[in-house]
Design an enzyme around this catalytic site. Structure first.
Site, PDB file in Angstrom:
ATOM      1  N   ASP A 113       0.822  -1.212   0.000  1.00  0.00           N
ATOM      2  CA  ASP A 113       0.000   0.000   0.000  1.00  0.00           C
ATOM      3  C   ASP A 113       0.855   1.262   0.000  1.00  0.00           C
ATOM      4  O   ASP A 113       0.359   2.356   0.299  1.00  0.00           O
ATOM      5  CB  ASP A 113      -0.905   0.017   1.246  1.00  0.00           C
ATOM      6  CG  ASP A 113      -2.339  -0.387   0.910  1.00  0.00           C
ATOM      7  OD1 ASP A 113      -2.597  -0.724  -0.257  1.00  0.00           O
ATOM      8  OD2 ASP A 113      -3.192  -0.383   1.813  1.00  0.00           O
TER       9      ASP A 113
ATOM     10  N   ASP B 106      -8.330  -6.903  13.518  1.00  0.00           N
ATOM     11  CA  ASP B 106      -7.967  -8.236  14.003  1.00  0.00           C
ATOM     12  C   ASP B 106      -8.918  -8.705  15.106  1.00  0.00           C
ATOM     13  O   ASP B 106      -9.398  -9.837  15.110  1.00  0.00           O
ATOM     14  CB  ASP B 106      -6.520  -8.262  14.492  1.00  0.00           C
ATOM     15  CG  ASP B 106      -6.167  -7.041  15.341  1.00  0.00           C
ATOM     16  OD1 ASP B 106      -7.083  -6.282  15.724  1.00  0.00           O
ATOM     17  OD2 ASP B 106      -4.974  -6.845  15.623  1.00  0.00           O
TER      18      ASP B 106
END
Length: 530
Positions: free
Chosen positions: A132, A285
């Site tokens: 990214d 997460d």
């Protein structure tokens, strides 16, 4: 006899002071004391909640040490068999290794190299570098490294996307859309500074193969720069407790514990069943872990499998990381609490554990009570002798919690325990602020600043090059919040010495100094301007 006027006896300035004193005493009696007394009661209740949770986890760890319930005894595990002459490598499942990156110039080679060194048949592993990066130069370096590794025979894919929507969660989600992922059974995730040992997959994957109800195997973190400075040692102590106590308790009691975002292996079918990656918070997460847990999946923590990585070395990087880690859980709780309550297939005890123990006590109350009680309310009682804090609240409970924390402290750092307490109290300021932002959905609730990694290259450079702008860097290092709290604690400590009836000054003065040290930026390492 002539009547003597008040003005002739007391000067006008003295009358003014007397009036101010009278107003202050009235305001203190009517407003401040009742509010402070209510705050003390509230903080004592929160302290008991944290105390009970700490004692519970401490007892579980004690029982684990006595009875030695290792993961191999609780779950079926068999080593991967050598290649069969007839079946070849087909006995090995296909594993996807994802490495999300964002301008990771100093560490990208470490994680890519470690992933390529994993002991697994080359035709049964796909390494996916999800870049990214917004810096074209760094992008080119990462791409060239992938091409070099591919020329050496590694099955490595270099993937980019058009935007950074969703940050890490969006990056991982996009990575799962590629056609070759359909052939994979499991996905191992490593952040850019993580370096798994060659046998990582051989030690973790067998648990997933032989236990179909397992969704995740989470490994422990091992820090390569824990001795770099005092701040990195403090972080090591905090995270060591998290892994050896909190994660171990959640795993061994078959209750919930969260994925740490890296150094773990997921069953891809479990990710898909839970709804995949979601970017609604900065703790993608934990979000995935909660949703998978509600679907009935189990998680396993392997403390014996350690993955090397890097701790934040600068105070600025550490503050940004802690903001994200502290803001995310309460924000997630706001968005998922009703899903947990309404879920019909989840037993009541699991709902209570997830909402009360995991989220409310560990992720919200523990941060808030540390700062408000020990850095605001308790010092303020020095100025109001009408309020007495019971001995069990200001001494016994904190002392027992401290002793329990020793269980999760690396033996080599026991002599630093007092400094760790002072350090954690300072950091509780930022964690409390971030927790409140998460609870109310404030402006910085979804702020995502990638934690700066220095790697080995920058540490080896000559720091003398950075001395040109020391004055500017010093102004950057000033942190007014820490300095303000430090002044308040120092004042309360001095007042206690001169007029108080307690011995709180023995704690207040050192704690004030800790706030000053961190407020002036004398913590972490000094990164030169290159």
């Amino acid at each position: 006899m002539e009547r003597i006027s008040t003005a002739s006896v007391f000067p006008e300035s003295s009358l003014r002071i007397m009036k101010i004193g009278f107003v202050w005493e009235r305001m203190k009696a009517v407003v401040i004391v009742p509010l402070l007394r209510a705050a003390v009661v509230l903080c004592l209740v929160m302290s008991i909640m944290v105390f009970v949770e700490k004692v519970y986890m401490g007892l579980v760890i004690l029982l684990l040490k006595v009875f030695g319930r290792k993961p191999e005894k609780r779950y079926k595990w068999e080593p991967m068999k050598k290649n069969d002459l007839e079946l070849g490598n087909s006995t090995f499942p296909v594993v996807l290794v994802q490495i999300p990156m964002y301008n990771e110039k100093e560490v990208y080679q470490l994680s890519i190299g470690a992933a390529c060194g994993l002991l697994w048949p080359s035709d049964r592993i796909i390494i996916q570098v999800l870049d990214d990066s917004t810096n074209p130069e760094i992008k080119d370096l990462i791409k060239m490294e992938c091409e070099r590794r591919r020329s050496e025979g590694n099955n490595i894919k270099y993937e980019i996307r058009a935007n950074r929507n969703g940050y890490k969660a969006g990056n991982l989600k996009e990575g799962m859309k590629h056609s070759y992922v359909k052939d994979c059974d499991y996905v191992a995730i490593f952040d850019a500074d993580f370096q798994p040992e060659p046998d990582f997959l051989r030690r973790t994957i067998p648990f997933l193969i032989h236990n179909p109800d397992l969704a995740l195997v989470q490994a422990c973190w091992k820090f390569v720069n824990s001795d770099e400075c005092l701040m990195s040692r403090m972080q090591e102590m905090t995270l060591h407790y998290h892994f050896t106590v909190e994660q171990e308790v959640g795993s061994s009691t078959y209750s919930f514990f969260g994925f740490n975002g890296t150094a773990g292996v997921w069953r891809i079918s479990a990710i898909n069943e839970a709804g995949g990656w979601d970017d609604r918070t900065t703790v993608e997460d934990m979000d995935l872990s909660v949703r998978a847990s509600l679907k009935g999946w189990k998680f396993l923590y392997l403390g014996t499998v350690q993955v090397k990585n890097e701790l934040p070395s600068t105070f600025k990087a550490y503050r940004n990381q802690q903001h994200r880690w502290s803001c995310g859980p309460p924000n997630l709780l706001r968005k998922i609490v009703m899903d947990i309550i309404k879920h019909e297939k989840v037993p009541l005890w699991k709902k209570v554990h997830l909402i009360y123990s995991f989220f409310i006590v560990r992720k919200i109350i523990s941060h808030i009570v540390t700062f408000t009680f020990y850095c605001v309310v308790l010092p303020a009682t020095v100025l109001t002798p009408e309020i007495l804090v019971p001995k069990w609240g200001d001494f016994y409970i904190p002392s027992i919690i401290t002793l329990i924390n020793v269980v999760g402290t690396p033996p080599r750092s026991l002599h630093l325990f007092v400094f760790w307490i002072l350090f954690e109290n300072v950091m509780s300021l930022h964690r409390t602020k971030a927790t409140i932002i998460g609870l109310i959905g404030g402006l910085r609730v979804n702020e995502w600043i990638v934690t700066e990694k220095l790697g080995d290259a920058l540490r080896c450079k000559n720091p003398a090059k950075g001395t040109r702008r020391i004055g500017f860097r010093f102004r950057e290092r000033l942190h007014l919040l820490e300095l303000g709290v430090g002044v308040f604690l120092f004042f309360c400590g001095c007042y206690d010495i001169m007029f108080g009836k307690t011995v709180y000054f023995l704690y207040l003065i050192p704690q004030a100094l800790a706030f000053f040290v961190m407020g002036f930026g004398y913590v972490g390492i000094f990164v030169p301007n290159i």
